[in-house]
Design a protein around this motif. Structure first.
Motif, PDB file in Angstrom:
ATOM      1  N   GLU A 121       0.811  -1.220   0.000  1.00  0.00           N
ATOM      2  CA  GLU A 121       0.000   0.000   0.000  1.00  0.00           C
ATOM      3  C   GLU A 121       0.843   1.267   0.000  1.00  0.00           C
ATOM      4  O   GLU A 121       0.421   2.301  -0.539  1.00  0.00           O
ATOM      5  CB  GLU A 121      -0.922  -0.009   1.221  1.00  0.00           C
ATOM      6  CG  GLU A 121      -1.938   1.114   1.229  1.00  0.00           C
ATOM      7  CD  GLU A 121      -2.948   0.978   2.357  1.00  0.00           C
ATOM      8  OE1 GLU A 121      -3.707   1.944   2.602  1.00  0.00           O
ATOM      9  OE2 GLU A 121      -2.967  -0.091   3.015  1.00  0.00           O
ATOM     10  N   TYR A 122       2.045   1.203   0.600  1.00  0.00           N
ATOM     11  CA  TYR A 122       2.900   2.390   0.721  1.00  0.00           C
ATOM     12  C   TYR A 122       4.258   2.090   0.074  1.00  0.00           C
ATOM     13  O   TYR A 122       5.162   1.534   0.725  1.00  0.00           O
ATOM     14  CB  TYR A 122       3.074   2.765   2.189  1.00  0.00           C
ATOM     15  CG  TYR A 122       1.778   3.121   2.871  1.00  0.00           C
ATOM     16  CD1 TYR A 122       1.265   4.421   2.796  1.00  0.00           C
ATOM     17  CD2 TYR A 122       1.036   2.159   3.562  1.00  0.00           C
ATOM     18  CE1 TYR A 122       0.062   4.748   3.399  1.00  0.00           C
ATOM     19  CE2 TYR A 122      -0.164   2.488   4.166  1.00  0.00           C
ATOM     20  CZ  TYR A 122      -0.650   3.777   4.078  1.00  0.00           C
ATOM     21  OH  TYR A 122      -1.846   4.100   4.684  1.00  0.00           O
ATOM     22  N   PRO A 123       4.437   2.439  -1.198  1.00  0.00           N
ATOM     23  CA  PRO A 123       5.673   2.104  -1.923  1.00  0.00           C
ATOM     24  C   PRO A 123       6.937   2.615  -1.251  1.00  0.00           C
ATOM     25  O   PRO A 123       8.000   2.004  -1.374  1.00  0.00           O
ATOM     26  CB  PRO A 123       5.455   2.772  -3.289  1.00  0.00           C
ATOM     27  CG  PRO A 123       3.967   2.872  -3.431  1.00  0.00           C
ATOM     28  CD  PRO A 123       3.453   3.116  -2.049  1.00  0.00           C
ATOM     29  N   MET A 124       6.857   3.739  -0.530  1.00  0.00           N
ATOM     30  CA  MET A 124       8.068   4.287   0.100  1.00  0.00           C
ATOM     31  C   MET A 124       8.685   3.310   1.101  1.00  0.00           C
ATOM     32  O   MET A 124       9.903   3.312   1.308  1.00  0.00           O
ATOM     33  CB  MET A 124       7.758   5.634   0.773  1.00  0.00           C
ATOM     34  CG  MET A 124       6.921   5.556   2.016  1.00  0.00           C
ATOM     35  SD  MET A 124       6.586   7.186   2.774  1.00  0.00           S
ATOM     36  CE  MET A 124       5.274   7.788   1.723  1.00  0.00           C
ATOM     37  N   LEU A 125       7.862   2.474   1.727  1.00  0.00           N
ATOM     38  CA  LEU A 125       8.381   1.512   2.703  1.00  0.00           C
ATOM     39  C   LEU A 125       9.351   0.528   2.049  1.00  0.00           C
ATOM     40  O   LEU A 125      10.282   0.039   2.681  1.00  0.00           O
ATOM     41  CB  LEU A 125       7.240   0.754   3.378  1.00  0.00           C
ATOM     42  CG  LEU A 125       6.274   1.586   4.228  1.00  0.00           C
ATOM     43  CD1 LEU A 125       5.157   0.701   4.777  1.00  0.00           C
ATOM     44  CD2 LEU A 125       7.011   2.281   5.365  1.00  0.00           C
ATOM     45  N   GLY A 126       9.116   0.231   0.779  1.00  0.00           N
ATOM     46  CA  GLY A 126       9.992  -0.694   0.066  1.00  0.00           C
ATOM     47  C   GLY A 126      11.371  -0.133  -0.215  1.00  0.00           C
ATOM     48  O   GLY A 126      12.275  -0.876  -0.615  1.00  0.00           O
ATOM     49  N   LYS A 127      11.565   1.169   0.001  1.00  0.00           N
ATOM     50  CA  LYS A 127      12.872   1.780  -0.206  1.00  0.00           C
ATOM     51  C   LYS A 127      13.767   1.682   1.029  1.00  0.00           C
ATOM     52  O   LYS A 127      14.948   2.020   0.972  1.00  0.00           O
ATOM     53  CB  LYS A 127      12.705   3.252  -0.593  1.00  0.00           C
ATOM     54  CG  LYS A 127      11.887   3.468  -1.854  1.00  0.00           C
ATOM     55  CD  LYS A 127      11.692   4.954  -2.137  1.00  0.00           C
ATOM     56  CE  LYS A 127      10.797   5.186  -3.347  1.00  0.00           C
ATOM     57  NZ  LYS A 127      10.600   6.634  -3.636  1.00  0.00           N
ATOM     58  N   LEU A 128      13.194   1.238   2.142  1.00  0.00           N
ATOM     59  CA  LEU A 128      13.947   1.168   3.399  1.00  0.00           C
ATOM     60  C   LEU A 128      14.670  -0.161   3.515  1.00  0.00           C
ATOM     61  O   LEU A 128      14.158  -1.210   3.116  1.00  0.00           O
ATOM     62  CB  LEU A 128      12.989   1.322   4.585  1.00  0.00           C
ATOM     63  CG  LEU A 128      12.245   2.651   4.713  1.00  0.00           C
ATOM     64  CD1 LEU A 128      11.233   2.571   5.838  1.00  0.00           C
ATOM     65  CD2 LEU A 128      13.218   3.793   4.952  1.00  0.00           C
ATOM     66  N   PHE A 129      15.883  -0.117   4.065  1.00  0.00           N
ATOM     67  CA  PHE A 129      16.533  -1.351   4.480  1.00  0.00           C
ATOM     68  C   PHE A 129      16.707  -1.319   5.994  1.00  0.00           C
ATOM     69  O   PHE A 129      16.485  -0.290   6.625  1.00  0.00           O
ATOM     70  CB  PHE A 129      17.866  -1.578   3.755  1.00  0.00           C
ATOM     71  CG  PHE A 129      18.921  -0.534   4.023  1.00  0.00           C
ATOM     72  CD1 PHE A 129      19.883  -0.731   4.991  1.00  0.00           C
ATOM     73  CD2 PHE A 129      18.951   0.640   3.283  1.00  0.00           C
ATOM     74  CE1 PHE A 129      20.858   0.221   5.237  1.00  0.00           C
ATOM     75  CE2 PHE A 129      19.930   1.597   3.521  1.00  0.00           C
ATOM     76  CZ  PHE A 129      20.874   1.384   4.500  1.00  0.00           C
ATOM     77  N   GLU A 130      17.068  -2.453   6.582  1.00  0.00           N
ATOM     78  CA  GLU A 130      17.053  -2.600   8.037  1.00  0.00           C
ATOM     79  C   GLU A 130      15.649  -2.296   8.562  1.00  0.00           C
ATOM     80  O   GLU A 130      15.482  -1.678   9.633  1.00  0.00           O
ATOM     81  CB  GLU A 130      18.086  -1.678   8.708  1.00  0.00           C
ATOM     82  CG  GLU A 130      19.519  -1.880   8.256  1.00  0.00           C
ATOM     83  CD  GLU A 130      20.101  -3.213   8.693  1.00  0.00           C
ATOM     84  OE1 GLU A 130      19.542  -3.833   9.612  1.00  0.00           O
ATOM     85  OE2 GLU A 130      21.105  -3.639   8.099  1.00  0.00           O
ATOM     86  N   LEU A 131      14.627  -2.733   7.816  1.00  0.00           N
ATOM     87  CA  LEU A 131      13.243  -2.389   8.149  1.00  0.00           C
ATOM     88  C   LEU A 131      12.746  -3.208   9.335  1.00  0.00           C
ATOM     89  O   LEU A 131      12.859  -4.426   9.369  1.00  0.00           O
ATOM     90  CB  LEU A 131      12.338  -2.653   6.939  1.00  0.00           C
ATOM     91  CG  LEU A 131      10.837  -2.367   7.123  1.00  0.00           C
ATOM     92  CD1 LEU A 131      10.621  -0.869   7.330  1.00  0.00           C
ATOM     93  CD2 LEU A 131      10.037  -2.855   5.927  1.00  0.00           C
ATOM     94  N   THR A 132      12.190  -2.521  10.328  1.00  0.00           N
ATOM     95  CA  THR A 132      11.506  -3.163  11.443  1.00  0.00           C
ATOM     96  C   THR A 132      10.164  -2.446  11.629  1.00  0.00           C
ATOM     97  O   THR A 132       9.944  -1.373  11.072  1.00  0.00           O
ATOM     98  CB  THR A 132      12.314  -3.095  12.749  1.00  0.00           C
ATOM     99  OG1 THR A 132      12.563  -1.718  13.080  1.00  0.00           O
ATOM    100  CG2 THR A 132      13.640  -3.833  12.617  1.00  0.00           C
ATOM    101  N   SER A 133       9.279  -3.051  12.420  1.00  0.00           N
ATOM    102  CA  SER A 133       7.951  -2.459  12.556  1.00  0.00           C
ATOM    103  C   SER A 133       7.300  -2.888  13.861  1.00  0.00           C
ATOM    104  O   SER A 133       7.700  -3.876  14.486  1.00  0.00           O
ATOM    105  CB  SER A 133       7.064  -2.882  11.379  1.00  0.00           C
ATOM    106  OG  SER A 133       6.877  -4.302  11.396  1.00  0.00           O
ATOM    107  N   ASP A 134       6.312  -2.131  14.279  1.00  0.00           N
ATOM    108  CA  ASP A 134       5.415  -2.537  15.356  1.00  0.00           C
ATOM    109  C   ASP A 134       4.105  -1.786  15.154  1.00  0.00           C
ATOM    110  O   ASP A 134       3.954  -1.009  14.200  1.00  0.00           O
ATOM    111  CB  ASP A 134       6.006  -2.305  16.748  1.00  0.00           C
ATOM    112  CG  ASP A 134       6.380  -0.855  17.000  1.00  0.00           C
ATOM    113  OD1 ASP A 134       5.794   0.039  16.359  1.00  0.00           O
ATOM    114  OD2 ASP A 134       7.248  -0.594  17.848  1.00  0.00           O
TER     115      ASP A 134
END
Length: 238
Positions: free
Chosen positions: A119-132
């Motif tokens: 849904e949010y293409p910008m998230l795919g540009k991140l590395f070392e991605l974590t979330s909560d």
């Protein structure tokens, strides 16, 4: 300019080390005053009438006070850590205060992460991605989906992205007030402000993204090495 992970970790660690050596510096400066520490506290003096009396060293009271403070800190840590489960999970601590309702932290499922990536293409540009995710304590509804990661281009950026489902107010939200700068991208209207240098002497920005079409408001905190914020807005936000 490209920045390696090694350089980033070195700068961040250097900042943390500067904050951690405060007691060592104090002890070095005041060590002579604490000579009584570790020595016998049963000094004996002879009074005028010939009787003997035990007295405490000059700074023994300071040692007792210091020990009491350390004990208080230890008890606080015990109770604070007790808010986690037996595995040390950060997602089972006490609810966090929000301006319009308390919220609880939970780990995001792989399916939820995948849905947000689509849904949010910008998230795919991140590395070392974590979330909560943050859920309302009252009914367990989604309040915020939060992603953390790094983006490397002409500058190096460390980013927190908070997607709003129910804006009940989160800790530190006051930092997103008085956003006086304005920018436009194809998908968002961006209000932001420069907040000075923060962790590891990095340039800090706070942003609020309003979608131009259907979508959710996004709060974003950006740390950069070289302060190339215009490049970030034009090449990361979509």
């Amino acid at each position: 300019m490209s920045k390696s992970d090694k350089e980033i970790k070195k700068r961040v660690r250097g900042e943390l080390d500067c904050e951690a050596d405060g007691f060592d510096t104090w002890l070095e400066k005041n060590g002579e005053r604490l000579d009584g520490f570790g020595k016998s506290t049963n000094n004996v003096i002879t009074q005028a009438d010939g009787t003997k009396k035990r007295v405490m060293p000059k700074f023994a009271w300071l040692f007792a006070l210091f020990a009491a403070v350390l004990a208080g800190v230890a008890v606080g840590l015990i109770f604070g850590l007790g808010a986690s489960d037996a595995t040390g999970s950060p997602f089972d601590r006490e609810p966090t205060f929000g301006a319009n309702g308390d919220y609880i932290h939970r780990e995001m499922s792989a399916e939820e992460v995948e849905r947000h990536l689509n849904e949010y293409p910008m998230l795919g540009k991140l590395f070392e991605l974590t979330s909560d995710k943050q859920l309302t304590e009252k009914d367990g509804d989604m309040a915020y989906a939060t992603f953390y990661g790094d983006f490397e281009a002409s500058d190096y950026y460390i980013i927190t992205i908070r997607i709003v489902y129910n804006d009940i107010g989160f800790f530190g939200q006051y930092a997103y007030e008085n956003l006086t700068e304005h920018a436009e991208t194809a998908a968002y209207t961006v209000q932001y402000r420069y907040a000075g240098k923060q962790e590891a002497d990095l340039f800090a920005y706070y942003m609020e993204l309003q979608p131009k079409n259907e979508g959710r408001k996004i709060y974003m905190r950006v740390l950069s090495f070289d302060n190339e914020i215009d490049y970030f807005i034009n090449n990361f936000i979509d």
